[in-house]
Structures are given as C-alpha cells and as structure tokens.
Design an enzyme around this catalytic site. Structure first.
Site, PDB file in Angstrom:
ATOM      1  N   PRO A 118       4.700  -5.216  -0.638  1.00  7.54           N
ATOM      2  CA  PRO A 118       4.706  -4.027  -1.496  1.00  7.54           C
ATOM      3  C   PRO A 118       4.647  -4.405  -2.979  1.00  7.54           C
ATOM      4  O   PRO A 118       5.285  -5.361  -3.403  1.00  7.54           O
ATOM      5  CB  PRO A 118       6.061  -3.372  -1.170  1.00  7.54           C
ATOM      6  CG  PRO A 118       6.930  -4.506  -0.740  1.00  7.54           C
ATOM      7  CD  PRO A 118       6.021  -5.524  -0.093  1.00  7.54           C
ATOM      8  N   GLY A 174       0.751  -1.253   0.000  1.00  7.74           N
ATOM      9  CA  GLY A 174       0.000   0.000   0.000  1.00  7.74           C
ATOM     10  C   GLY A 174       0.773   1.290   0.000  1.00  7.74           C
ATOM     11  O   GLY A 174       0.191   2.351  -0.231  1.00  7.74           O
ATOM     12  N   ARG A 204       3.419  -1.622  -5.813  1.00  7.21           N
ATOM     13  CA  ARG A 204       3.679  -0.375  -6.533  1.00  7.21           C
ATOM     14  C   ARG A 204       5.047   0.233  -6.204  1.00  7.21           C
ATOM     15  O   ARG A 204       5.774   0.683  -7.075  1.00  7.21           O
ATOM     16  CB  ARG A 204       2.580   0.630  -6.161  1.00  7.21           C
ATOM     17  CG  ARG A 204       2.566   1.874  -7.005  1.00  7.21           C
ATOM     18  CD  ARG A 204       1.568   2.890  -6.434  1.00  7.21           C
ATOM     19  NE  ARG A 204       0.289   2.323  -6.102  1.00  7.21           N
ATOM     20  CZ  ARG A 204      -0.759   2.275  -6.931  1.00  7.21           C
ATOM     21  NH1 ARG A 204      -0.680   2.801  -8.131  1.00  7.21           N
ATOM     22  NH2 ARG A 204      -1.898   1.738  -6.544  1.00  7.21           N
ATOM     23  N   CYS A 226     -11.882   3.661 -29.415  1.00  4.12           N
ATOM     24  CA  CYS A 226     -13.153   4.351 -29.630  1.00  4.12           C
ATOM     25  C   CYS A 226     -13.925   4.547 -28.331  1.00  4.12           C
ATOM     26  O   CYS A 226     -14.982   3.943 -28.119  1.00  4.12           O
ATOM     27  CB  CYS A 226     -13.981   3.562 -30.623  1.00  4.12           C
ATOM     28  SG  CYS A 226     -13.078   3.391 -32.150  1.00  4.12           S
ATOM     29  N   TYR A 270       0.923  -1.813 -12.269  1.00  6.10           N
ATOM     30  CA  TYR A 270      -0.464  -1.838 -12.748  1.00  6.10           C
ATOM     31  C   TYR A 270      -0.581  -1.194 -14.130  1.00  6.10           C
ATOM     32  O   TYR A 270      -1.570  -0.540 -14.436  1.00  6.10           O
ATOM     33  CB  TYR A 270      -1.399  -1.172 -11.722  1.00  6.10           C
ATOM     34  CG  TYR A 270      -1.226  -1.733 -10.332  1.00  6.10           C
ATOM     35  CD1 TYR A 270      -1.648  -3.029 -10.044  1.00  6.10           C
ATOM     36  CD2 TYR A 270      -0.593  -1.013  -9.326  1.00  6.10           C
ATOM     37  CE1 TYR A 270      -1.450  -3.570  -8.784  1.00  6.10           C
ATOM     38  CE2 TYR A 270      -0.398  -1.550  -8.053  1.00  6.10           C
ATOM     39  CZ  TYR A 270      -0.828  -2.829  -7.793  1.00  6.10           C
ATOM     40  OH  TYR A 270      -0.644  -3.364  -6.548  1.00  6.10           O
ATOM     41  N   TYR A 291      -8.857   5.367 -12.535  1.00  7.00           N
ATOM     42  CA  TYR A 291      -8.688   5.992 -11.208  1.00  7.00           C
ATOM     43  C   TYR A 291      -8.448   7.491 -11.286  1.00  7.00           C
ATOM     44  O   TYR A 291      -7.943   8.081 -10.319  1.00  7.00           O
ATOM     45  CB  TYR A 291      -7.495   5.376 -10.464  1.00  7.00           C
ATOM     46  CG  TYR A 291      -7.402   3.875 -10.523  1.00  7.00           C
ATOM     47  CD1 TYR A 291      -8.316   3.082  -9.837  1.00  7.00           C
ATOM     48  CD2 TYR A 291      -6.399   3.258 -11.247  1.00  7.00           C
ATOM     49  CE1 TYR A 291      -8.219   1.706  -9.888  1.00  7.00           C
ATOM     50  CE2 TYR A 291      -6.292   1.878 -11.293  1.00  7.00           C
ATOM     51  CZ  TYR A 291      -7.222   1.108 -10.616  1.00  7.00           C
ATOM     52  OH  TYR A 291      -7.119  -0.252 -10.669  1.00  7.00           O
TER      53      TYR A 291
HETATM   54  N1  LLP Z   1      -1.395  -7.070  -0.914  1.00  6.96           N
HETATM   55  C1  LLP Z   1      -2.685  -7.223  -1.278  1.00  6.96           C
HETATM   56  C2  LLP Z   1      -3.500  -8.220  -0.590  1.00  6.96           C
HETATM   57  C3  LLP Z   1      -3.211  -6.417  -2.298  1.00  6.96           C
HETATM   58  O1  LLP Z   1      -4.482  -6.556  -2.654  1.00  6.96           O
HETATM   59  C4  LLP Z   1      -2.380  -5.460  -2.941  1.00  6.96           C
HETATM   60  C5  LLP Z   1      -2.884  -4.616  -4.023  1.00  6.96           C
HETATM   61  C6  LLP Z   1      -1.037  -5.366  -2.538  1.00  6.96           C
HETATM   62  C7  LLP Z   1      -0.578  -6.183  -1.507  1.00  6.96           C
HETATM   63  C8  LLP Z   1      -0.063  -4.402  -3.144  1.00  6.96           C
HETATM   64  O2  LLP Z   1      -0.421  -3.077  -2.931  1.00  6.96           O
HETATM   65  P1  LLP Z   1       0.592  -1.920  -3.387  1.00  6.96           P
HETATM   66  O3  LLP Z   1       1.817  -2.030  -2.536  1.00  6.96           O
HETATM   67  O4  LLP Z   1       0.894  -2.122  -4.831  1.00  6.96           O
HETATM   68  O5  LLP Z   1      -0.164  -0.693  -3.147  1.00  6.96           O
HETATM   69  N2  LLP Z   1      -4.682  -1.350 -10.001  1.00  6.96           N
HETATM   70  C9  LLP Z   1      -4.597  -0.356  -8.951  1.00  6.96           C
HETATM   71  C10 LLP Z   1      -3.993  -0.915  -7.684  1.00  6.96           C
HETATM   72  C11 LLP Z   1      -4.711  -2.129  -7.152  1.00  6.96           C
HETATM   73  C12 LLP Z   1      -4.087  -2.692  -5.911  1.00  6.96           C
HETATM   74  C13 LLP Z   1      -4.684  -4.009  -5.579  1.00  6.96           C
HETATM   75  N3  LLP Z   1      -4.101  -4.666  -4.452  1.00  6.96           N
HETATM   76  C14 LLP Z   1      -3.835   0.840  -9.468  1.00  6.96           C
HETATM   77  O6  LLP Z   1      -3.449   0.849 -10.630  1.00  6.96           O
HETATM   78  O7  LLP Z   1      -3.633   1.813  -8.735  1.00  6.96           O
END
Ligand code: LLP
Length: 422
Positions: free
Chosen positions: A273, A239, A275, A342, A371, A315
C-alpha cells in the site's frame, strides 16, 4: 481518519495551528501528521488479524527519509521501483529482507545493487528481464530471489493513467503465459523462484477488482503447486483507494476480500500500500496572492502550483480545499483556484465552491500526502516546497525549502561563443 482538524474554527495539524506553521516556515509547504501515519499503518496491519503478512510500503507515494524511517521503525517493509528508492530506504534503516523491487525497466546497475543488498525478492515483469537477472546473478555467483508479476487482465475501474491490471498495459507477465514463464524460470539455476506478485492499479474504490484478482492469483498458485513448484510469497500489490471525495472500502473489508480466497494457501502474504498509508496524512498549505475577476470567472491565484502538486491536472483529481482560518463568516463563491505557472493546466480546482477567499488567506489542500511532493518539479524555476512532520506539539523540518542556489546546483555555466561556426 486523520489528525488535521478544526479547533475553534482554526485548522490544526495535530496540536499545532496550521497558520503558526505557515508563518514560521512559509508557503507553499507540505505538512504531514505522524499520528496519522502511525494510525494508518496500525489499522492496515490489524485488518489482517493473525495472517502471515508483510506490509511493503510503496515508497513512491512519499519518500522523505524521516517518513521512511518511521515506517521502518513500525516494522514496515518497502516496495521500491528504482535504485534511488533502494538507496533511500536503506539510508532510512530498512531491513533488506523486507524490500521487494517492482517495475518494468530495471537497469543492470539496479539489479546488481538489489542483489548485492540481499533484498527479499525482485518482481519480474518480462522474459528479457528474467534472463537478465539470471545472468547478473550468475556473474555475482549468487541466486537471485524472484517472483513473477502477473497481469491478471481485469478492469480496476480507476483512472486510465493509474490502471495497470489490464492486458493492454505495459505491466506484468501476460496471464496466458504465466505458467510458461515459471517453467522457464525454473530452468535457470541462478534464480530462486519464490513468489507470485501482481498490482492491478491505484485509487481503487471498489472491492470487486481485488476479489477478481484473488481468484485468478489463487488459480495460478494452485496450478504451480500441481506442477511441483511451492511458492513462499504472494504479493498482491497496492491500490486501495482513499476518500478524496467518494468513499472507499475500509482496510478491514479490503483485508477480508484478500484473505477469503488467499488466506488458506499457506503462503506469506505481501501487500504494497502507498496512498492508503500516507494520502490523508499530508496537506499542502498555500497562500492566496490575488483575487482576479473576469467577466466569466473568478480566479483565486495562490502561491502553490502544478509544480508542487500535479495530480489535479494529470488525473483530473479532486482534492478538498479548506480555509485554514474559518472564523470569519464568508459568503460562498465559485472560483477556479490557480497557481502562478504559465500553463492553463495549472489549477488545483475548477469551478469550486468555497468560502470567499481574500488575498493573504491560507488554504489547505487536503489529502496531498500521497503522490504530492514526490511528483513535484522545478518547472518555471520554482524551488520545491519545504516538508514538515508534526508529532503532537512538535514540528520537525524534514526537508528544507529549496533555494535559488539549489536550482542551479549541478549546472556548470559552460561558455560557448555566441559567434561560433554554424
Ligand atoms: N505497487 C506497485 C507495483 C505500484 O506500481 C504502486 C503504485 C503501488 C504498489 C502503490 O499503489 P497505491 O497503494 O498507492 O495505490 N501518481 C498516481 C499514482 C501512481 C501509482 C503508481 N503505482 C496518483 O497520484 O494517483
């Protein structure tokens, strides 16, 4: 911090001019930087100092095999959410004992595959799932290592589509029922209850939601301990945001926020992590096709589209867009940067101020590593882009550009009569 920088006003991916890559591999194309990936992994690990930590890279963010292999070689584990992801990370050399499996809708086949593989643990999200895992494990004559994913009911202050830690979301076990779930799980002899997990959302740019989560999580761990259940793993999910436009807390502050309340609990800490690991390590390079002026707007029509990068429309996400060749001095203009698909939602930027683009110019969409490609589709029968991994002066093709033939693979041409019975 990343290794996409201008040298003599020409954008480079590490030591290679982006224009050279585009000429060789065509556009649109995703380019990743190995040096940036290595750096992000190291920075995250070092942020936690000597803490007992396992990084389980959330591979949904970018799941190309060569990238996964690089993570595995750096000692990363993996957070997976499907049987397909399990297959991918094993193929890339993941150690099963570093894989955690999250998600609200795991199928019997997926649970079976995970248990047979011997992954570290399954993060359970509902009571029916808990019982299903117990049944499958009993049938396989083994004990399933599980962790319960709690929904800590807080607001992570991010886009609603990527916010998961509020009680109105589909994710996790309700906070009010968590002790009851553990009591239930402990009665099921085919389960080995080893962890507690959570994930509150994505692109979180403040520390406060993480701090709030740690308080609630620590309370649960302590409560369980008082009940005689000693957990081994604490999985805090992913996150942490990245600076698309606004600043985000650095990994050092994030780590300090987690460790402050959780460091003394004596559990192995897991983070997932996604992103943060890959976002700034990738760009999407696209070519300008046309400049279209109307009486109200200027449109810069490019060869990349929403099928290549969905984030802007899904988003309202901001991605910086830079000219690949910034040597000529161009006046600044305001334009919508749009693709050929389109749909009016097919844009990378709206009312964006940029140095006036000309047809044939290359534009780099920055911070597209997370993503980006993984959410690409074949909408409008557009082949998906190639993916490249740059390492110093070397450019590796890590996914071929799809061909038209690829688009119809798996589609038998079934001949149904045009004048059949209605
Ligand atoms: N763990 C779980 C259980 C998750 O569902 C996610 C992301 C992560 C870890 C990793 O989160 P991060 O560190 O990447 O924030 N497509 C969206 C983001 C969807 C995230 C889904 N879950 C975007 O493009 O912003």
């Amino acid at each position: 911090m990343n290794y996409f920088e201008y040298r003599n006003r020409v954008l480079h991916a590490e030591d290679v001019p982006v224009s050279e890559i585009a000429a060789r591999f065509g556009t649109p194309v995703y380019i990743y930087s190995a040096r940036t990936l290595r750096r992000h992994f190291r920075v995250m690990r070092e942020a936690f100092g000597g803490a007992d930590l396992l990084i389980c890279y959330a591979m949904k963010a970018l799941s190309n095999l060569s990238i996964l292999q690089l993570f595995a070689k750096m000692g990363s584990g993996f957070d997976i959410v499907s049987g397909g992801e399990l297959m991918r990370c094993l193929k890339a050399g993941a150690d099963p004992k570093t894989i955690v499996f999250s998600g609200v809708g795991k199928t019997d086949d997926e649970i079976t595959a995970a248990l047979k593989t011997g992954i570290l643990m399954i993060n359970v999200e509902s009571r029916p799932e808990l019982h299903r895992i117990a049944e499958i494990a009993a049938r396989l004559k083994l004990r399933a290592p599980v962790s319960l994913r709690v929904n800590p009911d807080l607001d992570p202050h991010t886009h609603p589509h990527i916010s998961t830690g509020h009680r109105t979301s589909k994710f996790g076990v309700p906070l009010s029922e968590i002790f009851d779930y553990y009591a239930d799980a402990r009665t099921l002899s085919s389960l080995e209850v080893i962890g507690l997990s959570t994930h509150i959302g994505s692109q979180i740019t403040e520390l406060e939601p993480f701090t709030e989560a740690t308080g609630k999580i620590a309370g649960i761990v302590e409560g369980l301990r008082a009940d005689g259940l000693a957990l081994r793993y604490l999985d805090m999910g992913g996150g942490l945001g990245i600076p698309y436009q606004e600043e985000s807390p650095p990994p050092s502050e994030y780590a300090a926020a987690l460790l402050k309340r959780l460091g003394g609990l004596g559990l192995k800490l897991i983070i997932e992590p996604g992103r943060m690991m890959v976002g700034n390590a990738g760009i999407l390079v696209t070519r300008v096709l046309y400049i279209k002026d109307t009486d109200v707007k200027r449109f810069v029509v490019i060869d990349g589209a929403m099928n290549d990068l969905l984030r802007p429309v899904l988003y309202e996400a901001y991605h910086e867009i830079r000219p690949v060749d910034a040597r000529a001095s161009r006046p600044s203009v305001t334009a919508d940067i749009v693709g050929p698909v389109c749909e009016s939602g097919d844009f990378f930027a709206q009312a964006r101020e940029i140095p006036e683009p000309h047809p044939g110019d290359l534009l780099a969409v920055m911070s597209a590593g997370a993503y980006g490609f993984v959410m690409a589709s074949n909408y409008n029968s557009r082949p998906r882009a190639a993916e490249l991994l740059v390492d110093g002066r070397q450019v590796h093709l890590i996914r071929h550009r799809e061909t038209f033939e690829d688009l119809v693979r798996g589609e038998p041409l079934v001949d149904v009569p045009a004048d059949g019975n209605a």
